[in-house]
Enzyme design. Structure first.
Site, mmCIF file in Angstrom:
data_model
loop_
_atom_site.group_PDB
_atom_site.id
_atom_site.type_symbol
_atom_site.label_atom_id
_atom_site.label_comp_id
_atom_site.label_asym_id
_atom_site.label_seq_id
_atom_site.Cartn_x
_atom_site.Cartn_y
_atom_site.Cartn_z
ATOM 1 N N HIS A 217 0.849 -1.195 0.000
ATOM 2 C CA HIS A 217 0.000 0.000 0.000
ATOM 3 C C HIS A 217 0.886 1.247 0.000
ATOM 4 O O HIS A 217 2.098 1.166 0.043
ATOM 5 C CB HIS A 217 -0.971 0.019 1.207
ATOM 6 C CG HIS A 217 -0.381 0.479 2.505
ATOM 7 N ND1 HIS A 217 -1.086 1.212 3.434
ATOM 8 C CD2 HIS A 217 0.858 0.309 3.033
ATOM 9 C CE1 HIS A 217 -0.327 1.468 4.478
ATOM 10 N NE2 HIS A 217 0.851 0.936 4.265
ATOM 11 N N CYS B 172 5.727 6.680 4.425
ATOM 12 C CA CYS B 172 4.559 5.883 4.026
ATOM 13 C C CYS B 172 4.002 6.310 2.676
ATOM 14 O O CYS B 172 3.137 5.633 2.118
ATOM 15 C CB CYS B 172 3.446 5.983 5.072
ATOM 16 S SG CYS B 172 3.939 5.322 6.655
ATOM 17 N N HIS C 58 5.101 0.346 -0.423
ATOM 18 C CA HIS C 58 5.800 -0.506 0.541
ATOM 19 C C HIS C 58 4.738 -1.520 0.995
ATOM 20 O O HIS C 58 3.671 -1.592 0.380
ATOM 21 C CB HIS C 58 6.378 0.315 1.701
ATOM 22 C CG HIS C 58 5.357 0.945 2.587
ATOM 23 N ND1 HIS C 58 4.639 2.062 2.212
ATOM 24 C CD2 HIS C 58 4.889 0.602 3.810
ATOM 25 C CE1 HIS C 58 3.791 2.376 3.179
ATOM 26 N NE2 HIS C 58 3.909 1.509 4.159
ATOM 27 N N HIS D 79 3.239 -4.663 4.196
ATOM 28 C CA HIS D 79 3.194 -5.165 5.572
ATOM 29 C C HIS D 79 2.648 -6.592 5.621
ATOM 30 O O HIS D 79 1.898 -7.005 4.730
ATOM 31 C CB HIS D 79 2.276 -4.288 6.439
ATOM 32 C CG HIS D 79 2.739 -2.880 6.611
ATOM 33 N ND1 HIS D 79 3.843 -2.552 7.361
ATOM 34 C CD2 HIS D 79 2.271 -1.708 6.106
ATOM 35 C CE1 HIS D 79 4.015 -1.238 7.322
ATOM 36 N NE2 HIS D 79 3.082 -0.701 6.576
ATOM 37 N N ASP E 116 -4.859 -10.407 0.493
ATOM 38 C CA ASP E 116 -3.574 -11.100 0.608
ATOM 39 C C ASP E 116 -2.823 -11.124 -0.723
ATOM 40 O O ASP E 116 -3.377 -11.515 -1.754
ATOM 41 C CB ASP E 116 -3.814 -12.537 1.086
ATOM 42 C CG ASP E 116 -2.509 -13.240 1.388
ATOM 43 O OD1 ASP E 116 -1.593 -12.601 1.945
ATOM 44 O OD2 ASP E 116 -2.390 -14.428 1.048
ATOM 45 N N HIS E 117 -1.549 -10.718 -0.675
ATOM 46 C CA HIS E 117 -0.701 -10.659 -1.866
ATOM 47 C C HIS E 117 -1.317 -9.751 -2.929
ATOM 48 O O HIS E 117 -1.228 -10.015 -4.128
ATOM 49 C CB HIS E 117 -0.385 -12.062 -2.397
ATOM 50 C CG HIS E 117 0.657 -12.759 -1.561
ATOM 51 N ND1 HIS E 117 0.376 -13.243 -0.311
ATOM 52 C CD2 HIS E 117 1.964 -13.020 -1.781
ATOM 53 C CE1 HIS E 117 1.477 -13.785 0.196
ATOM 54 N NE2 HIS E 117 2.453 -13.656 -0.666
ATOM 55 N N GLU F 96 -0.582 -3.442 12.012
ATOM 56 C CA GLU F 96 0.227 -3.154 10.820
ATOM 57 C C GLU F 96 1.683 -3.546 11.047
ATOM 58 O O GLU F 96 2.348 -4.033 10.140
ATOM 59 C CB GLU F 96 0.126 -1.657 10.508
ATOM 60 C CG GLU F 96 0.601 -1.299 9.133
ATOM 61 C CD GLU F 96 0.614 0.197 8.915
ATOM 62 O OE1 GLU F 96 -0.088 0.659 8.005
ATOM 63 O OE2 GLU F 96 1.325 0.928 9.635
#
Lengths: 136, 136, 136, 136, 136, 136
Positions: free
Chosen positions: C14, C33, C39, C41, C79-80, C126
């Site tokens: 994100h 950010c 980047h 998480h 996810d992914h 996070e």
């Protein structure tokens, strides 16, 4: 009002199973948790007590005494035991995390009140992915 | 040479017990781990594989395939089972963490070699305070 | 009334970024950010449901069904993936942990109510140092 | 209303001790925590702030500013210090986890309100088995 | 050959400090770890023992006996103590994690050999970010 | 000879992708890790250095200097970045955990040797279930 929590642990066997049902009916409802030969967990128990701070000691409750109560009344009776077969306070109950958490709350409440503190909640973790909380 | 590790988990019942001994003799040797009605754990299994990096993929081994091997050959057979009673590859063996780790190593080794990789070690954690490692 | 929590995880990219602002203005507000190339998480999601214990099963809710709802409606979609670009229910929203937690609550609420349970809260972590909680 | 939590850590020495009591009396009340030559802990501090989400940023509060407040006002003054001897805001107080948590709440509250947010709670962990929560 | 590890914990005060140096010289070398009034940590100690599996018990070593050795010889002497002032086996030594790990190895080695096992390594964690390992 | 380890963390986006392949071919090889719009992780990096203990300081290496090297040479360049696009030392390489671990080893080795210590290993964790170790 401040809240203090003590963690204790116990390792037990159990199954989710109604004796009056067939293995198939148990499997349909409880899945692999109904395995007739049992399975088990490393349970983590968090007991939260609340009260005013005693100005002389800085304590809500003496943690050594809280630990003694939890150990003697609850975890020594569950640790390295079968929850369905070996534990007096679980006799005749479903050995689910929910029912176990409620029962631990009821077992501990009078003993913690006898120390002049109030039991706020029980948190009981069955795996790293599942836990239950009960506030009375 | 690089080492890659996959963690899997399983929740099982077991006891440390020799059938030819009395309950008292078992208790003397194995303590509370010999409880006749079983107890259980959330086991954590770490499987470490070593090899050269494939320059096209950047992988030593495809983790999805490693996960499939571990799950099909080992953890599906242990999870929500009784290690002493329900698990083919543990029949006739002591259900100690040491013996279980060695056995898992032997079960996995040929399947991982069939993928062109090498099994380096098994780490098996029984509680947050106890674990075993085996390197073959 | 008892509370039961299921943890699920997802790994996503994100950025915190307003398209109508310059990179400099975004950096001033969101710091690192706002990195234009993203980047990511490893997010941990805790979904807490509350209700009465069903005396027949000892359950508040069947955790397998709760897991299915969370996975199908929320974590499989995150996810992914890239939270800003790939996720239908986050389109046009800031991809902050706060907004994501509120949105997950709103996505899950009707599906959990359809199971006869009540969604109590969402906790979304996070990093090991930052998390958000939303109670509706 | 949404809740956001920041974790910070500090490593400090302390003892539980009343100067007007003898060593024996202190030991009787505080046990090994009264060791005259001190002992210490890795403390974990969780600061929870609540508020509405700012629609422009998606934030309740800027976590960088929250981190700066916690670090400057609290953890820099405790980290690698003796809580009984070196910390201005603990002078004359019992160095218990309960009293420390309440004091940290009082120290942080005006600084967080000056940011336009509201301090909801302090959670302070002394060991993996003991923690305290205070809500004001 | 198989390796088994036991974790124990202790909470201690210490400082990194040479008496023959000024406070300034100590600060220049050891930074905040030289605070004259001490600081402290929750230490985690992992003791790894190796040997053959006893075919009768399935054990390398009886973990209850290993725990007793570690507790009596090491952790009871460190827990809730000042490492620089209160601990016989650290007298005259730097209280660094490195020196403490080596010393614990030397203290434990003969007692573990007396049990017929071999001490493989000591791992000593000072914080979640720093740890030391020693193999003799 | 003693081994000391420092943990650092970074949060990055990446994908597993060969530009010369189609999206379908990438998906067939790398699965969901090939998502064209990226995904990300909270990486944990463990850097282990070995050497003799300096008798004056009790240190193998000054951890503040080790932290500075890791931060300046590695984690500041990866944190809140895209590993495939933003990181000079990863240009033209597969952004797999294996390749990233080897590259970090090669980046750090000369800087750690310039401090008079020896780099022993890199451990790089991508999720709680997957990690890689490299020993040079």
């Amino acid at each position: 009002m401040i809240y203090i929590t003590r963690r204790e642990r116990f390792n037990s066997a159990h199954k989710l199973f109604r004796e009056e049902w067939s293995n198939e009916q148990n499997y349909e409802t409880f899945g692999k948790c109904s395995n007739p030969n049992w399975h088990g967990h490393n349970y983590e128990l968090f007991v939260t007590v609340k009260g005013e701070i005693n100005p002389e000691t800085g304590f809500v409750v003496d943690l050594k005494e809280l630990k003694t109560i939890i150990t003697e009344k609850v975890t020594n009776k569950l640790d390295h035991k079968n929850i369905n077969l070996d534990v007096e306070f679980m006799k005749g109950k479903m050995a689910s995390t929910e029912v176990l958490a409620v029962t631990i709350f009821e077992v501990l409440k009078p003993h913690i009140e006898a120390e002049g503190a109030e039991l706020h909640s029980i948190k009981l973790c069955e795996t790293e992915n599942n836990f239950v909380e009960y506030f009375g």
